[in-house]
Design a protein around this motif. Structure first.
Motif, PDB file in Angstrom:
ATOM      1  N   TRP A 193      15.647  38.017 -34.261  1.00  0.00           N
ATOM      2  CA  TRP A 193      16.124  36.663 -34.580  1.00  0.00           C
ATOM      3  C   TRP A 193      15.161  35.625 -33.994  1.00  0.00           C
ATOM      4  CZ3 TRP A 193      21.178  35.290 -36.648  1.00  0.00           C
ATOM      5  CH2 TRP A 193      21.435  33.915 -36.662  1.00  0.00           C
ATOM      6  N   LYS A 211      17.977  37.677 -43.043  1.00  0.00           N
ATOM      7  CA  LYS A 211      18.194  36.264 -42.737  1.00  0.00           C
ATOM      8  C   LYS A 211      18.812  36.090 -41.349  1.00  0.00           C
ATOM      9  CE  LYS A 211      19.335  35.288 -47.587  1.00  0.00           C
ATOM     10  NZ  LYS A 211      20.408  34.796 -48.505  1.00  0.00           N
ATOM     11  N   LYS A 212      18.632  34.917 -40.791  1.00  0.00           N
ATOM     12  CA  LYS A 212      19.292  34.556 -39.531  1.00  0.00           C
ATOM     13  C   LYS A 212      20.652  33.956 -39.896  1.00  0.00           C
ATOM     14  CE  LYS A 212      16.360  32.415 -36.670  1.00  0.00           C
ATOM     15  NZ  LYS A 212      15.232  31.583 -36.193  1.00  0.00           N
ATOM     16  N   ASP A 213      21.572  34.843 -40.264  1.00  0.00           N
ATOM     17  CA  ASP A 213      22.870  34.377 -40.762  1.00  0.00           C
ATOM     18  C   ASP A 213      24.028  35.061 -40.040  1.00  0.00           C
ATOM     19  OD1 ASP A 213      22.792  36.946 -41.783  1.00  0.00           O
ATOM     20  OD2 ASP A 213      22.706  36.329 -43.892  1.00  0.00           O
ATOM     21  N   ARG A 270      24.072  30.214 -33.751  1.00  0.00           N
ATOM     22  CA  ARG A 270      23.015  30.602 -34.714  1.00  0.00           C
ATOM     23  C   ARG A 270      21.656  29.991 -34.352  1.00  0.00           C
ATOM     24  NH1 ARG A 270      26.271  31.496 -39.567  1.00  0.00           N
ATOM     25  NH2 ARG A 270      28.304  32.080 -38.722  1.00  0.00           N
TER      26      ARG A 270
END
Length: 300
Positions: A193, A211-213, A270
């Protein structure tokens, strides 16, 4: 004149040593050696320090070889990323031929040292190099499942120490393997991340969803919970000689809960700062958990 020459030689040797540490990823290798020795202490009926030294030397060589092969294979991709462009090969300080020589010599020395302990230990060490170099490394640019494959050699060290001490593979080293296997995911995805943009510039697919989700963090949370569960199983007396007292089990569980708290924090925020805190918490967890296991064995 002599002083100047001596100073130049010292500087050259310092640079060579620094590049050796970089090509073998010394900090990572030392942490792996620590895990292996912890596993040895847990499995040993009687500690033999010559065996500990062989395990430490062999373990460092095996990890160092894996990292050297990795940097040879990924030299062109390393040149594209900020965090790796100054490594010895892409920076031009070390030739591919020399790096391969280092990797091969370390492989031979590592296998020999581990074989002197017992053949099973050497076999698992060799499997670790093969999986890391021949499967995990090429998969990194193809699929996020590479992390799953990479978690296998990454989980071997804790188990390897037990096998080195006992020349046996059973439920005890299997449990140690599973603890470190599940730990790999929150640790590496937190790192992934933080470095996602840099990884993408090199073409690496490291996060499970790409994805950084929230879906990525949910998987981090899930694997952290599995890690916590497996880490306390020895408390229930079903893992052979690998035992954990109730107070030690509670302590290990609470340490895992702290790490889980950082995972939930990442889900809320996040951001890279939360990912970094989770990554550091994971490093603390694996180190302290192994220390608790070892101390509990000798106090029980």
């Amino acid at each position: 004149m002599k002083t100047a020459i001596d100073s130049t030689k010292s500087s050259a040797l310092a640079l060579i040593f620094a590049d050796f540490k970089e090509i073998t990823k010394a900090r990572l290798a030392i942490s792996v050696v620590f895990s292996s020795i912890a596993g040895y202490f847990l499995g040993a009926y009687e500690i033999q320090w010559t065996h500990v030294l062989l395990l430490a030397f062999g373990g460092y060589c095996m990890v160092g070889a894996s990292n050297a092969y990795n940097q040879v294979i990924e030299k062109d991709l390393d040149a594209l990323m900020k965090r790796t462009k100054n490594r010895p090969i892409p920076a031009g300080r070390m030739s591919v031929k020399l790096a391969m020589t280092v990797a091969i010599v370390l492989t031979l020395l590592g296998v020999l040292a581990l074989y002197l302990l017992n053949p099973k230990t050497a076999m698992f060490g060799a499997i670790s190099i093969f999986l890391y170099t021949s499967v995990y490394t090429p998969l990194k640019t193809i699929t996020p499942l590479a992390v799953f494959v990479g978690a296998i050699p990454g989980a071997i060290p804790f188990m390897l120490g037990w096998v080195a001490a006992t020349n046996d593979f059973g439920i005890e080293p299997g449990t140690l393997f599973m603890i470190q296997f599940f730990w790999q995911f929150p640790h590496f995805w937190a790192l992934g991340w933080m470095l996602d943009d840099d990884y993408k510039s090199g073409g690496f697919k490291m996060l499970p969803t790409g994805k950084k989700d929230g879906a990525t963090v949910l998987q981090i949370i899930m694997y952290t919970i599995w890690m916590m569960v497996v880490s306390v199983i020895p408390t229930f007396g079903i893992t052979g000689r690998l035992q954990l007292s109730v107070p030690a089990g509670v302590l290990v569980f609470l340490m895992g809960a702290v790490m889980l708290g950082f995972a939930f924090k990442l889900y809320s925020n996040r951001d890279n700062a939360s990912a970094r805190k989770l990554m550091l918490a994971s490093v603390s967890y694996i180190t302290l958990m192994q220390i608790v296991y070892v101390i509990d064995k000798f106090l029980s």
